[in-house]
Design a protein around this motif. Structure first.
Motif, mmCIF file in Angstrom:
data_model
loop_
_atom_site.group_PDB
_atom_site.id
_atom_site.type_symbol
_atom_site.label_atom_id
_atom_site.label_comp_id
_atom_site.label_asym_id
_atom_site.label_seq_id
_atom_site.Cartn_x
_atom_site.Cartn_y
_atom_site.Cartn_z
ATOM 1 N N GLY A 96 0.792 -1.223 0.000
ATOM 2 C CA GLY A 96 0.000 0.000 0.000
ATOM 3 C C GLY A 96 0.825 1.274 0.000
ATOM 4 O O GLY A 96 0.283 2.369 0.134
ATOM 5 N N ASP A 97 2.126 1.166 -0.153
ATOM 6 C CA ASP A 97 3.027 2.318 -0.144
ATOM 7 C C ASP A 97 3.185 2.843 -1.569
ATOM 8 O O ASP A 97 4.048 2.389 -2.320
ATOM 9 C CB ASP A 97 4.380 1.909 0.434
ATOM 10 C CG ASP A 97 5.379 3.058 0.491
ATOM 11 O OD1 ASP A 97 5.006 4.197 0.134
ATOM 12 O OD2 ASP A 97 6.528 2.803 0.887
ATOM 13 N N LEU A 98 2.351 3.814 -1.928
ATOM 14 C CA LEU A 98 2.404 4.366 -3.285
ATOM 15 C C LEU A 98 3.449 5.468 -3.438
ATOM 16 O O LEU A 98 3.736 5.888 -4.555
ATOM 17 C CB LEU A 98 1.019 4.870 -3.693
ATOM 18 C CG LEU A 98 -0.070 3.785 -3.748
ATOM 19 C CD1 LEU A 98 -1.404 4.377 -4.180
ATOM 20 C CD2 LEU A 98 0.329 2.643 -4.659
ATOM 21 N N GLU A 99 4.038 5.929 -2.333
ATOM 22 C CA GLU A 99 5.113 6.927 -2.414
ATOM 23 C C GLU A 99 6.320 6.373 -3.163
ATOM 24 O O GLU A 99 7.134 7.129 -3.676
ATOM 25 C CB GLU A 99 5.535 7.378 -1.020
ATOM 26 C CG GLU A 99 4.523 8.265 -0.344
ATOM 27 C CD GLU A 99 4.995 8.730 1.024
ATOM 28 O OE1 GLU A 99 6.204 8.636 1.318
ATOM 29 O OE2 GLU A 99 4.147 9.186 1.795
ATOM 30 N N VAL A 100 6.406 5.067 -3.235
ATOM 31 C CA VAL A 100 7.528 4.434 -3.930
ATOM 32 C C VAL A 100 7.558 4.835 -5.407
ATOM 33 O O VAL A 100 8.616 4.876 -6.021
ATOM 34 C CB VAL A 100 7.492 2.894 -3.758
ATOM 35 C CG1 VAL A 100 6.346 2.275 -4.534
ATOM 36 C CG2 VAL A 100 8.819 2.275 -4.155
ATOM 37 N N LEU A 101 6.405 5.178 -5.961
ATOM 38 C CA LEU A 101 6.364 5.601 -7.360
ATOM 39 C C LEU A 101 7.117 6.907 -7.562
ATOM 40 O O LEU A 101 7.861 7.059 -8.534
ATOM 41 C CB LEU A 101 4.921 5.715 -7.849
ATOM 42 C CG LEU A 101 4.138 4.399 -7.842
ATOM 43 C CD1 LEU A 101 2.682 4.641 -8.208
ATOM 44 C CD2 LEU A 101 4.782 3.391 -8.763
ATOM 45 N N ASP A 102 6.950 7.853 -6.631
ATOM 46 C CA ASP A 102 7.720 9.105 -6.700
ATOM 47 C C ASP A 102 9.210 8.812 -6.573
ATOM 48 O O ASP A 102 10.038 9.405 -7.258
ATOM 49 C CB ASP A 102 7.294 10.068 -5.592
ATOM 50 C CG ASP A 102 5.912 10.649 -5.816
ATOM 51 O OD1 ASP A 102 5.452 10.674 -6.982
ATOM 52 O OD2 ASP A 102 5.293 11.077 -4.823
#
Length: 114
Positions: A96-102
């Motif tokens: 659920g960690d979508l900050e990884v995309l940045d």
């Protein structure tokens, strides 16, 4: 604006792969061995370039060797990026960690600057 702030934060972040405070990669033993083998070759190339400089080798020949070493190091970076995306990034998205995309976008920007 938020993406820029995240990118600035990530540019100054030397950690890798895990979403916990102490982030670490989790590469397979085969991947680590392959990366280390490639880096050992690059290390040898760099020592060879140093030797060429010490022997006053013709500049064009030294530049050719530098180019080869840069290509080899870029190969290591590409391999790391691929495994990072297939393993670390996928795991973090599944958590659920979508900050990884940045983070990946910043990493790609770093590679493209070279």
């Amino acid at each position: 604006m938020e993406l820029e702030l995240n990118q600035e934060k990530l540019l100054n972040d030397d950690t890798c792969c895990s979403s916990s405070n102490e982030r670490k990669s989790h590469h397979t033993d085969a991947t680590k061995k392959n990366l280390i083998t490639r880096l050992n070759r690059v290390e040898g190339q760099i020592r060879g370039i140093k030797g060429l400089i010490e022997k006053d080798t013709y500049c064009d020949d030294v530049i050719t060797q530098i180019s080869a070493a840069q290509s080899a190091l870029n190969g290591v970076a590409k391999m790391l990026l691929e495994t990072h995306m297939k393993e670390c990034v996928v795991d973090r998205i599944q958590e659920g960690d979508l900050e990884v995309l940045d983070e990946v976008l910043v990493t790609i920007q770093k590679l493209m600057k070279k």
